[in-house]
Design a protein around this motif. Structure first.
Motif, PDB file in Angstrom:
ATOM      1  N   SER A  62       0.814  -1.207   0.000  1.00  0.00           N
ATOM      2  CA  SER A  62       0.000   0.000   0.000  1.00  0.00           C
ATOM      3  C   SER A  62       0.860   1.276   0.000  1.00  0.00           C
ATOM      4  N   ARG A  63       2.096   1.153   0.476  1.00  0.00           N
ATOM      5  CA  ARG A  63       2.966   2.333   0.469  1.00  0.00           C
ATOM      6  C   ARG A  63       3.596   2.582  -0.909  1.00  0.00           C
ATOM      7  N   ALA A  64       3.593   1.560  -1.755  1.00  0.00           N
ATOM      8  CA  ALA A  64       4.276   1.689  -3.046  1.00  0.00           C
ATOM      9  C   ALA A  64       3.622   2.775  -3.896  1.00  0.00           C
ATOM     10  N   PRO A  65       4.423   3.441  -4.749  1.00  0.00           N
ATOM     11  CA  PRO A  65       3.807   4.479  -5.588  1.00  0.00           C
ATOM     12  C   PRO A  65       2.796   3.847  -6.537  1.00  0.00           C
ATOM     13  N   GLU A  66       1.760   4.608  -6.816  1.00  0.00           N
ATOM     14  CA  GLU A  66       0.667   4.142  -7.661  1.00  0.00           C
ATOM     15  C   GLU A  66       1.184   3.728  -9.053  1.00  0.00           C
ATOM     16  N   VAL A  67       0.660   2.633  -9.559  1.00  0.00           N
ATOM     17  CA  VAL A  67       1.012   2.207 -10.915  1.00  0.00           C
ATOM     18  C   VAL A  67       0.089   2.943 -11.894  1.00  0.00           C
ATOM     19  N   VAL A  68       0.678   3.435 -12.969  1.00  0.00           N
ATOM     20  CA  VAL A  68      -0.118   4.148 -13.983  1.00  0.00           C
ATOM     21  C   VAL A  68      -1.167   3.196 -14.572  1.00  0.00           C
ATOM     22  N   LEU A  69      -2.374   3.690 -14.766  1.00  0.00           N
ATOM     23  CA  LEU A  69      -3.419   2.857 -15.347  1.00  0.00           C
ATOM     24  C   LEU A  69      -3.011   2.407 -16.751  1.00  0.00           C
ATOM     25  N   THR A  70      -3.250   1.154 -17.040  1.00  0.00           N
ATOM     26  CA  THR A  70      -2.885   0.591 -18.347  1.00  0.00           C
ATOM     27  C   THR A  70      -3.499   1.405 -19.486  1.00  0.00           C
ATOM     28  N   ASP A 113      -0.482  -5.997 -11.774  1.00  0.00           N
ATOM     29  CA  ASP A 113       0.380  -7.178 -11.894  1.00  0.00           C
ATOM     30  C   ASP A 113       1.513  -7.073 -10.873  1.00  0.00           C
ATOM     31  N   TRP A 114       2.137  -8.193 -10.567  1.00  0.00           N
ATOM     32  CA  TRP A 114       3.135  -8.188  -9.488  1.00  0.00           C
ATOM     33  C   TRP A 114       4.362  -7.370  -9.864  1.00  0.00           C
ATOM     34  N   LEU A 115       4.588  -7.212 -11.170  1.00  0.00           N
ATOM     35  CA  LEU A 115       5.733  -6.408 -11.613  1.00  0.00           C
ATOM     36  C   LEU A 115       5.436  -4.915 -11.508  1.00  0.00           C
ATOM     37  N   ARG A 116       4.148  -4.614 -11.233  1.00  0.00           N
ATOM     38  CA  ARG A 116       3.695  -3.240 -11.087  1.00  0.00           C
ATOM     39  C   ARG A 116       3.911  -2.453 -12.393  1.00  0.00           C
ATOM     40  N   THR A 117       3.500  -3.070 -13.478  1.00  0.00           N
ATOM     41  CA  THR A 117       3.657  -2.396 -14.767  1.00  0.00           C
ATOM     42  C   THR A 117       2.318  -2.144 -15.458  1.00  0.00           C
ATOM     43  N   VAL A 118       1.288  -2.868 -15.057  1.00  0.00           N
ATOM     44  CA  VAL A 118      -0.036  -2.635 -15.649  1.00  0.00           C
ATOM     45  C   VAL A 118      -1.058  -2.537 -14.522  1.00  0.00           C
ATOM     46  N   ALA A 470      13.036   4.288 -14.219  1.00  0.00           N
ATOM     47  CA  ALA A 470      11.580   4.329 -14.355  1.00  0.00           C
ATOM     48  C   ALA A 470      11.204   4.019 -15.795  1.00  0.00           C
ATOM     49  N   PHE A 471       9.918   3.806 -16.012  1.00  0.00           N
ATOM     50  CA  PHE A 471       9.437   3.572 -17.372  1.00  0.00           C
ATOM     51  C   PHE A 471       9.751   4.795 -18.223  1.00  0.00           C
ATOM     52  N   SER A 472      10.261   4.555 -19.420  1.00  0.00           N
ATOM     53  CA  SER A 472      10.542   5.687 -20.292  1.00  0.00           C
ATOM     54  C   SER A 472      10.176   5.328 -21.733  1.00  0.00           C
ATOM     55  N   PRO A 473       9.255   6.086 -22.314  1.00  0.00           N
ATOM     56  CA  PRO A 473       8.855   5.782 -23.699  1.00  0.00           C
ATOM     57  C   PRO A 473      10.045   5.814 -24.653  1.00  0.00           C
ATOM     58  N   SER A 474      11.029   6.677 -24.366  1.00  0.00           N
ATOM     59  CA  SER A 474      12.137   6.764 -25.323  1.00  0.00           C
ATOM     60  C   SER A 474      13.026   5.521 -25.243  1.00  0.00           C
TER      61      SER A 474
END
Lengths: 543, 543
Positions: A62-70, A113-118, A470-474
Motif C-alpha cells: 500500500s505504500r508503493a507508488p501508484e502504478v499508472v493505469l494501463t 500485476d506483481w511487476l507493477r507495470t499494468v 523508471a518507465f521511459s517511452p524513449s
C-alpha cells in the motif's frame, strides 16, 4: 553436501557428506538467511496464500507508488461491453453468495500485476468455488455482455491476468481442491486454483513430482500455469504441458462446461480440444480443473553450479553435458555476470564460485545415486580439465540444492528491485542466443541501468532484461521493435514461455505469419463471439 | 547377446557376450529367417517403397479376394460433392504434370486399407511434390467442391486413409525430402511423405533417434503419423507427438498454406495452431511438412523378454520395473499366451522363454551400459526371486533385440493372417485392463477364432483383437457396442492411439461428451466449410 571444485579436484571431494554431514563452508554461511521465498514484493514472496490476501494486506504494497493505469500508459480504447450495475452485483451475489468483492482496497492488488507495470480498474472480483459457479457467472456475463478477466495467482510477466478496464475479475483462489491422485499412474486431478507448490508437496509425499516447476511456485495456480502454457525449470526433462496435461475442464464463454478431464495417457478420439485452451491465456475459456501426469520422483538429485569463461564455453559445456549425463540431465540454466551482480546487490546472495563472465546451473535427477554421481563426476572432470569450466560447486542435499537454485530463480526478483524492468522472453538458435544481449548492451550504453541475459539454455530460451530507474517511452522506443526484429531475423520466438498477455499481444506478427493470425482470430470468434473473455489480451488489437 | 534366465541365474550370465560373441542358442536359430519385415501382406512388408508401388505391383495382392466396398458394407450415403470430370483431370494435370494417376490397376491398392477391411472407388490419385502443389490442388478442389482423401503410407487401422467413395486421393509419397537437420538441437524438418524408418536411419547416423517408433515404420509417412497422432513403442519414454512435434506446415481446405514450421522448443506466441492438425486425420488440413525434436540416441539399449504367471504379476512387474529402472525404462509391452500362439502359428516365431500365460517385453535405453546393466540386473533378480516372473531372456545386441521386438511388433501381422480381425485399441485403467479380454473370451466362446490382448502396458493401452474366418455382422453385433460400453464404464478411451478414421467415427461419443462433439463439429465447419477434406472420417455421421 556442497563442495568447491578446483580444476584438479579428487573424485571423493563430491561425496564427503556422509563423513561430514554438518559441514558448512564460508560461502554457504552467507546464504543462511536466503531461501526460495523472499517475503513480500512478488509472487516469490508467498507460500500458498492467495495473492489477493497477501498483497491486499501487505503494508509494503500500500505504500508503493501508484502504478499508472494501463489504459492511460498504452492509450487503449475500451470495447463496448456493458458496465456492471447494481442489479448485476445482486445477480452475481446470488451465484457466489458472500464471495463478491467490491471493497476498493481489496481490489487494489488484483488490479495490478506483481511487476507493477499494468493496472486495471475493475470494481468487482468473484471467488467461485466450483465449475458450476464459474459456468453460472459466465452464462450471466455472456448474456449481459460483461467482460471477464480470469485470474489465478496473478504471477504472469505480460499483464495477462489483470483487467485493463473494468472487467469482472474471476479469481480461482477458492477452487483449490485436489480431486484425485492415483498412486500407480501418477495422475493428479485438481481444481484450477491449486497452488503449484502445494501440489508439488502433495505428490512428492507420494513419490511423484509435478512435471512443472518455476520460481513463482509459491503463488501461481495450476490453472494459470496451464492457461499460459508455462515452461519453467523442468521443461528440459519432462517437456511441455502439452504432453503432460492429460485433461482439462473448461468453462466456455457462454457458460457451457466442456469436460475433457480424462486421466488417460492416450486418447485419440477426435480433436484434442484441451490443446486449444493450453496457452490461450483465458481468452477462449476459463480452465476450472486439470488432470496432469506426474512422473516418479527421482531418488537422487544433484546440482552443480559452474563458472564459465565465455558464452562459447557455456554452449560447449551444454553439449558435453548432454552427451555425458544423458537421461539424468534435468536442467541446464545459465546466467551472466550482471545477473550475479544483481542478486548480490539486491538479495545479498553471494556467488558460490570464482567470479566468472557466465555461470551455469546443471541439475541431474536419477534413480541411482551412485550411478548419477559417477556420471556427474566424469562430466565435471571433463569440463574442468578442458577449461570449459573454471570453477564449480556441487550440492546433493535438499537445503543446499535450494540455495543454488535460488541464485537462478531469484534473478527475476532482483531485477524487479533494480527499477522498471523491460522484459523479453525469447527463443533463439543456441549459437546466437547471447549475441542479442551483447548487442543491446552496446546499443543502450548508459540509457539502461543493467542489461542482463539468463534463462533455460537447454530449451534455447533467453530471458533478456533491461532495467532503468523508471518507465521511459524513449528507452522503450530504442528497445522495440529492435529486439523483436532481431529475433524475427533469427526465426526465433518473441515469447518463448511467458505468453503475450496484454503487453506483448501486438508483437505476435514477428513470430507468426498472417495466415496463422487470421486463423487465431477465427478461433477466438468461434469460441467467444462477444469477446468477453480476457479482452485486450493475446491477439493483436484489430486496426 | 541373448541369454536364458533361470530363477536363480548368476549375475555374469547377462554379460557373457564379450566372451562368446557368436554364440547362438537353439531358440535363436528358430528365428533366423525372421525380421521386423515380413514381406508382402501389410505395411510391415516394405522398407521405404511407397505402398502404391509395392501393393499395386504385388501379385499376392491382385490374387487376394476382392474387398467389399465400404459404401456397401456400411451403407454410407455419398455427400453431394462434384464428380471428377475430364476438365478437372486436365486442370489437375496442369498442377501436377505427369503425376495424375487414373489407371484402375494402379488405383486398386490405394483404394483399400492394408487390413483389407474398407474399400473406396476413387478414380484419380495425385502425387504432388511440394506444398505449393498441394495448395493448388486444394484450391482447385475447394472451388469445384471436389472431395479429397489425403494418403500417406496407408498403414492406418481404422480406414482413415482410404477413400469411401470417389474422393481424389492426394498422396504424399513424392513429398519425401528432408529439409534440414540440426546436429546440436536434434531438430529435424522434413516433408510429410518421408518414411519413418528412413528418417530414423538418417537421424541415428547423426546420433539421434526419432521420438516415435512403430511396427509400420517401413511404410508409414511422418505426415500420416502426425495426422493420426501415432503413439507407438517409444511413447513411454519420449511422450506424445503433441510435445515432440515443434512445428507443422499445413495446407487448409481452401488452399491456404499455414506455415507454422518453427524449429523452436518453446513458442508461446498465440494459440498453438499445429495442435489442431495433430490427430485430426486430415479432416482439418493436409500436413505437408513436419518439424520434430529428436532426442539423443541412447548409447546402451537392452531388451528383456519375460514370462509372467498372471496379469496381476504383469502389473506388479511394471511397478517394480518403473521403480528400479527409473529414467532408463523406455518400453513396457505385454502380450498374452494367445498372441504368442498366433505369432508361432502364422509367422513361425518361437517363444524364447518357458510357455507362460503372459509375456512382457521391457526395453531400457540409457547413456551408460554398465550402469544400465547393473540396474537391469538388480531388477531381474528382484522379479525372478519374488516369483513375479518365471522365466526370461535378455538381449543387448541390435540383431537379437530386433528378434525379441519382432515377437511383439508382428502380432498385428499374425492376426491379419488369422482371418478377419475385429480390432479395438483402448485406454483403460491398469487394474482393469485385461478383464475385458477375459470377459470377451467367455462371452464369445466358439463364435471367435481367437480373442487376444496385448499392448503398451506402460501407457495403459490395450490392443484387443478378435479374429474370425470372415466378417460377420452378427459377431460384430456381439462385440459392439458391448466393448465400447464396457470401456466407457471404466472412463477409458475407445481409441487410444489408432484414431477414429472411418471405422470408429461413430463411437466417439463413448469417450467424449456432447459439448466436446459439438465444438469439434464447429471446428470442422470453420476450417473446412465445404467438408471436402477426408469426408466420412473422424466425426460421427450427422443424423
Amino acid at each position: 553436501m556442497m563442495s568447491r571444485l578446483a580444476p584438479r579436484w579428487p573424485a571423493w571431494l563430491f561425496w564427503w557428506q556422509a563423513a561430514c554431514p554438518q559441514g558448512v563452508s564460508a560461502q554457504q554461511r552467507t546464504w543462511a538467511g536466503a531461501s526460495r521465498i523472499p517475503g513480500p514484493g512478488g509472487p516469490w514472496g508467498a507460500t500458498g496464500t492467495s495473492p489477493l490476501v497477501r498483497r491486499g494486506s501487505s503494508s509494503a504494497f500500500s505504500r508503493a507508488p501508484e502504478v499508472v493505469l494501463t489504459r492511460e500508459r498504452y492509450s487503449v480504447r475500451r470495447l463496448p461491453f456493458s458496465v456492471v450495475s447494481e442489479d448485476d452485483l445482486a445477480a452475481l451475489e446470488r451465484i457466489v453468495p458472500g464471495r463478491v468483492i467490491t471493497d476498493p482496497e481489496e481490489l487494489e492488488a488484483p488490479n495490478v500485476d506483481w511487476l507493477r507495470t499494468v493496472r486495471g480498474s475493475s470494481k468487482v472480483l468473484l471467488r467461485p468455488r466450483t465449475s458450476q459457479e464459474v459456468a453460472h457467472i459466465l452464462r450471466y456475463c455472456h448474456e449481459r455482455n460483461l467482460a471477464v478477466s480470469p485470474q489465478g495467482g496473478n504471477t504472469g510477466m505480460v499483464g495477462g491476468s489483470t483487467p485493463v478496464f473494468d472487467e469482472i475479475i474471476v479469481s480461482t483462489a477458492l477452487m483449490n481442491q485436489i480431486v484425485s491422485f492415483h498412486n500407480v499412474s501418477g495422475v493428479l486431478v485438481c481444481q484450477a486454483g491449486c497452488v503449484l507448490e502445494e501440489l508439488s508437496r502433495y505428490v512428492e509425499e507420494r513419490g511423484f513430482v509435478v512435471p512443472l516447476d518455476l520460481g513463482a511456485k509459491g503463488s501461481c495456480h495450476i490453472g494459470g500455469n496451464v492457461a499460459t502454457n508455462a515452461g519453467g525449470l523442468r521443461f528440459l526433462r519432462y517437456g511441455s504441458l502439452r504432453g503432460t496435461v492429460l485433461g482439462l475442464e473448461v468453462v466456455l464463454a457462454d457458460g457451457t462446461i466442456l469436460n475433457c478431464l480424462t486421466s488417460l495417457r492416450k486418447d485419440n478420439t477426435g480433436y484434442d480440444l484441451k490443446q486449444l485452451f493450453i496457452g490461450s491465456e483465458g481468452t477462449l475459456g476459463v480452465i476450472t480443473a486439470v488432470s496432469i501426469l506426474c512422473p516418479p520422483k527421482p531418488s537422487a538429485v544433484n546440482v552443480a553450479f559452474l563458472g564459465c569463461p565465455g558464452f562459447a564455453e557455456v554452449l560447449q559445456t551444454f553439449c558435453t553435458c548432454r552427451g555425458m549425463l544423458g537421461e539424468i540431465l534435468s536442467a541446464f540454466e545459465f546466467m551472466d555476470a550482471e545477473c550475479m551482480k544483481l542478486v548480490g546487490l539486491h538479495l545479498h546472495l553471494a556467488c558460490p564460485v570464482q567470479e566468472s563472465p557466465f555461470y551455469v546451473l546443471i541439475e541431474t535427477s536419477g534413480s541411482g545415486a551412485g550411478h548419477d554421481a559417477e556420471k556427474l563426476s566424469g562430466f565435471l572432470e571433463q569440463v574442468l580439465g578442458s577449461g570449459l569450466v573454471t570453477d564449480g560447486t556441487l550440492a546433493t542435499d535438499q537445503r543446499r540444492i535450494k540455495m543454488l537454485w535460488a541464485l537462478r530463480e531469484r534473478i527475476t526478483e532482483a531485477l524487479s528491485r533494480d527499477g522498471y524492468v523491460y522484459k523479453y522472453d525469447l527463443s533463439l538458435p543456441l549459437d546466437r542466443l547471447y549475441d542479442l544481449v551483447s548487442d543491446l548492451r552496446a546499443r543502450l550504453g548508459l540509457h539502461a541501468k543493467h542489461v542482463v541475459g539468463y534463462g533455460h539454455l537447454g530449451d534455447g530460451n533467453l530471458h533478456l532484461n533491461v532495467t532503468a530507474e523508471a518507465f521511459s517511452p524513449s528507452l522503450l522506443g530504442t528497445l522495440e521493435p529492435y529486439v523483436y526484429e532481431w529475433t524475427a531475423r533469427q526465426r526465433g520466438s518473441v515469447s518463448a514461455e511467458h505468453g503475450l498477455g496484454f503487453k506483448k499481444k501486438d508483437v505476435l506478427g514477428y513470430s507468426k505469419p498472417p495466415e496463422a493470425l487470421q486463423l487465431m482470430q477465427q478461433l477466438k470468434a468461434l469460441l467467444d463471439p462477444k469477446g468477453i473473455l480476457n479482452p485486450y489480451k493475446t491477439l493483436p488489437t484489430r486496426t
